[in-house]
Design a protein around this motif. Structure first.
Motif, PDB file in Angstrom:
ATOM      1  N   LEU A 176     -15.284  -0.062  18.121  1.00 39.99           N
ATOM      2  CA  LEU A 176     -15.644   0.805  16.846  1.00 39.99           C
ATOM      3  C   LEU A 176     -14.363  -0.275  15.907  1.00 39.99           C
ATOM      4  N   ASN A 177     -13.447  -0.530  15.633  1.00 39.38           N
ATOM      5  CA  ASN A 177     -12.637  -1.531  15.443  1.00 39.38           C
ATOM      6  C   ASN A 177     -12.440  -2.792  15.554  1.00 39.38           C
ATOM      7  N   LEU A 178     -13.156  -3.085  16.620  1.00 35.98           N
ATOM      8  CA  LEU A 178     -13.307  -4.578  16.382  1.00 35.98           C
ATOM      9  C   LEU A 178     -14.767  -4.636  15.976  1.00 35.98           C
ATOM     10  N   ARG A 179     -16.292  -3.622  15.862  1.00 35.85           N
ATOM     11  CA  ARG A 179     -17.310  -3.964  14.923  1.00 35.85           C
ATOM     12  C   ARG A 179     -16.882  -3.243  13.253  1.00 35.85           C
ATOM     13  N   ILE A 180     -16.016  -2.500  12.864  1.00 37.02           N
ATOM     14  CA  ILE A 180     -14.988  -2.257  11.972  1.00 37.02           C
ATOM     15  C   ILE A 180     -14.338  -3.079  10.758  1.00 37.02           C
ATOM     16  N   ASN A 181     -12.930  -3.178  11.574  1.00 42.86           N
ATOM     17  CA  ASN A 181     -12.446  -4.360  11.043  1.00 42.86           C
ATOM     18  C   ASN A 181     -12.425  -5.442  11.827  1.00 42.86           C
ATOM     19  N   GLY A 182     -13.208  -6.260  12.212  1.00 40.16           N
ATOM     20  CA  GLY A 182     -12.691  -7.472  13.186  1.00 40.16           C
ATOM     21  C   GLY A 182     -11.544  -7.482  14.076  1.00 40.16           C
ATOM     22  N   TYR A 183     -12.058  -9.025  14.753  1.00 36.87           N
ATOM     23  CA  TYR A 183     -11.266  -9.133  16.257  1.00 36.87           C
ATOM     24  C   TYR A 183      -9.199  -9.359  15.411  1.00 36.87           C
ATOM     25  N   GLN A 184      -8.993  -9.445  14.488  1.00 36.90           N
ATOM     26  CA  GLN A 184      -7.863 -10.095  14.202  1.00 36.90           C
ATOM     27  C   GLN A 184      -7.196  -9.288  13.955  1.00 36.90           C
ATOM     28  N   PHE A 185      -7.779  -7.883  12.958  1.00 37.15           N
ATOM     29  CA  PHE A 185      -7.436  -7.044  12.569  1.00 37.15           C
ATOM     30  C   PHE A 185      -6.652  -6.314  13.990  1.00 37.15           C
ATOM     31  N   HIS A 186      -7.881  -6.013  15.387  1.00 33.05           N
ATOM     32  CA  HIS A 186      -8.021  -4.999  15.622  1.00 33.05           C
ATOM     33  C   HIS A 186      -6.435  -5.684  16.963  1.00 33.05           C
ATOM     34  N   ILE A 187      -6.012  -6.264  16.934  1.00 32.09           N
ATOM     35  CA  ILE A 187      -5.508  -7.833  18.056  1.00 32.09           C
ATOM     36  C   ILE A 187      -3.790  -7.053  17.209  1.00 32.09           C
ATOM     37  N   ASP A 188      -3.866  -7.595  15.786  1.00 29.32           N
ATOM     38  CA  ASP A 188      -2.355  -6.914  15.283  1.00 29.32           C
ATOM     39  C   ASP A 188      -2.194  -5.614  14.743  1.00 29.32           C
ATOM     40  N   LEU A 189      -3.516  -5.243  15.179  1.00 35.41           N
ATOM     41  CA  LEU A 189      -2.691  -2.886  15.132  1.00 35.41           C
ATOM     42  C   LEU A 189      -2.600  -3.216  16.716  1.00 35.41           C
ATOM     43  N   MET A 190      -2.871  -3.870  17.741  1.00 42.36           N
ATOM     44  CA  MET A 190      -2.618  -3.108  19.215  1.00 42.36           C
ATOM     45  C   MET A 190      -0.847  -4.299  19.375  1.00 42.36           C
ATOM     46  N   ALA A 191      -0.220  -4.598  18.414  1.00 41.97           N
ATOM     47  CA  ALA A 191       1.087  -5.695  18.303  1.00 41.97           C
ATOM     48  C   ALA A 191       0.988  -5.164  17.634  1.00 41.97           C
ATOM     49  N   GLY A 192       1.381  -3.784  16.544  1.00 43.37           N
ATOM     50  CA  GLY A 192       1.993  -3.312  16.419  1.00 43.37           C
ATOM     51  C   GLY A 192       2.570  -3.755  14.681  1.00 43.37           C
ATOM     52  N   LYS A 193       1.732  -4.655  14.760  1.00 43.31           N
ATOM     53  CA  LYS A 193       1.565  -5.685  13.016  1.00 43.31           C
ATOM     54  C   LYS A 193       0.464  -4.699  12.127  1.00 43.31           C
ATOM     55  N   GLU A 194      -0.149  -3.729  11.871  1.00 41.30           N
ATOM     56  CA  GLU A 194      -0.459  -2.461  10.965  1.00 41.30           C
ATOM     57  C   GLU A 194      -0.691  -1.909  11.716  1.00 41.30           C
ATOM     58  N   ALA A 195      -0.796  -0.469  10.289  1.00 39.84           N
ATOM     59  CA  ALA A 195      -0.892   0.487  10.167  1.00 39.84           C
ATOM     60  C   ALA A 195      -1.385   1.441  10.400  1.00 39.84           C
ATOM     61  N   TRP A 196      -1.470   2.536  11.782  1.00 39.16           N
ATOM     62  CA  TRP A 196      -2.357   3.287  11.993  1.00 39.16           C
ATOM     63  C   TRP A 196      -2.959   4.374  10.753  1.00 39.16           C
ATOM     64  N   THR A 197      -2.092   4.580  10.001  1.00 36.26           N
ATOM     65  CA  THR A 197      -2.173   5.173   9.122  1.00 36.26           C
ATOM     66  C   THR A 197      -3.350   4.662   8.125  1.00 36.26           C
ATOM     67  N   SER A 198      -3.283   2.831   8.034  1.00 34.08           N
ATOM     68  CA  SER A 198      -4.272   2.664   6.831  1.00 34.08           C
ATOM     69  C   SER A 198      -5.046   2.792   6.853  1.00 34.08           C
TER      70      SER A 198
END
Length: 442
Positions: free
Chosen positions: A225-247
């Motif tokens: 769902l994250n890959l389809r909604i937000n794309g690969y790079q956002f997903h990888i950055d989220l997994m790496a702690g670079k994006e906020a889960w509260t976004s």
């Protein structure tokens, strides 16, 4: 290729139910730091002082291949190595989940010479910590691997630490006979997907088989769902702690998932992935989002009735080309007792002979080595290989694309809490974010 069998049960045994969230994480982290868990027998038999029987010709292998099929295949592969080299492999098999949760202090203690593990972030994590050996010399002897597989085996320092063996894409599986009976068509958009699910309900089927007693299957749903909604790079950055889960982006993922939950098999937290797969096998469910290993629950006669499609598009601007396709393989401990034989074993694991044994004995995997005799692929394997080949981006799976401690002690309980109560998305994402900040600053 085996996945964990009882993640939730293991965590419950390890940490009392009254200990939750960051406290559970802290307890696990403390235990890992002191090596306390080694005394519990969770990895008993691994890294024994005796050098796996005491013979200089032996080499020890710590294996998480605890499901019957992959365990049997590994025996055949190591037998092949013994035949070709004369070296005996002492295989120490541990429940996949136990192995995974205890890997940190296992590697800091007296690990086996070689151990099963995963490509990508998880491999780089231990390579960077100095808990695995550089095997670039082994790679210089290997052939049949694409640049993508080599990249997935390379640490942050540019050296190789991993030998890929098998991989498997995640997709939506179904039985062709059931779909033909009801006239179902493969959906390519989310609207078509939800309409199909509603029709399956009317036809007396459970639209989507689902299980999360093991703790990890729900990660696959979040990933796609994250890959389809937000794309690969956002997903990888989220997994790496670079994006906020509260976004808002993450909240949209959970909101979309909440809308799909009524189509999912109920009471999922009390069901294993094998039981959910049997629901599909028994023609009680119409679909199941899982890895190719779902085929292990189908008899040889039923394999031809199993088919799949990639999860449909949600945002046309992002499309449906990204997917999870985890790579399983092998690494070498930082100070193996029998280093020469360990390197020989890794070279064998990365060669054509081992790949052919895998192919011959397990129709639920794809082999990484292109030199293997893929003429024996089933129709399902061929289609799976084509799916991976056409993917624009490939993720390794949530618990492999992020820190091990974050996946096991934050994400697993968080996703299970969401399944129980999908209404408090704000509270859920705030809790994840707070714990993430603590873990990723360790």
């Amino acid at each position: 290729m085996s996945r964990p069998q009882s993640q939730a049960e293991y965590l419950a045994r390890l940490v009392p139910p009254s200990v939750a969230g960051i406290n559970r994480r802290s307890l696990l982290a403390g235990a890992a730091g002191t090596g306390a868990l080694l005394g519990t027998g969770l990895l008993a038999g691994c890294g024994d002082d005796s050098g796996s029987g005491g013979s200089s010709k032996d080499v020890s292998l710590g294996s998480n291949q605890s499901d019957p099929k992959p365990k049997d295949v590994l025996v055949k592969v190591t037998d092949g190595f013994k035949t070709s080299s004369g070296v005996q492999v002492a295989v120490n098999t541990v429940d996949h989940n136990t192995f995974q949760e205890n890997i940190n202090n296992y590697l800091q203690g007296k690990p086996d010479d070689v151990f099963t593990w995963f490509a990508g972030y998880r491999m780089r994590f231990f390579a960077q910590k100095g808990l695995a050996s550089d095997i670039s010399d082994v790679w210089s002897k290997l052939s049949g691997y694409s640049d993508a597989f080599k990249k997935a085996s390379t640490g942050d320092d540019g050296k190789q630490y991993f030998v890929p063996a098998t991989y498997y894409p995640w997709a939506v599986f179904y039985r062709k006979s059931v779909w033909q009976q009801h006239g179902y068509q493969v959906p390519t958009t989310m609207d078509q997907f939800t309409a199909l699910g509603a029709q399956m309900k009317k036809d007396g089927l459970i639209p989507i088989a689902f299980a999360d007693k093991d703790g990890w299957p729900a990660m696959g749903t979040f990933d796609i769902l994250n890959l389809r909604i937000n794309g690969y790079q956002f997903h990888i950055d989220l997994m790496a702690g670079k994006e906020a889960w509260t976004s808002d982006k993450v909240k949209k993922v959970f909101d979309t998932w909440a809308g799909l939950l009524p189509l999912h098999q109920p009471d999922s937290l009390g069901r294993t992935w094998q039981e959910a797969a049997q629901s599909l096998q028994q023609k009680k469910s119409g679909m199941y989002l899982l890895g190719l290993f779902v085929g292990q629950q189908f008899s040889n006669d039923e394999q031809d009735d199993l088919d799949f499609f990639t999860f449909p598009e949600i945002d046309p601007a992002i499309g449906a080309k990204a997917l999870d396709a985890p790579i399983d393989g092998y690494m070498m401990a930082r100070k193996p007792k029998n280093e020469d034989n360990a390197r020989k074993l890794l070279e064998y694991f990365g060669g054509k002979a081992a790949a052919d044994i895998n192919l011959k004995n397990d129709p639920a995997v794809l082999v990484a080595n292109s030199g293997a005799d893929v003429g024996g692929y089933t129709a399902l394997q061929k289609k799976a290989a084509e799916l991976v080949g056409s993917a624009t981006e490939i993720a390794q799976f949530l618990d492999r694309d992020t820190r091990p401690d974050f996946a096991s002690t934050v994400i697993i309980p968080a996703l299970q809490q969401f399944i129980k109560n999908p209404k408090d998305i704000g509270g859920l994402t705030s809790s994840i974010e707070n714990q993430k900040k603590s873990i990723f600053t360790d």
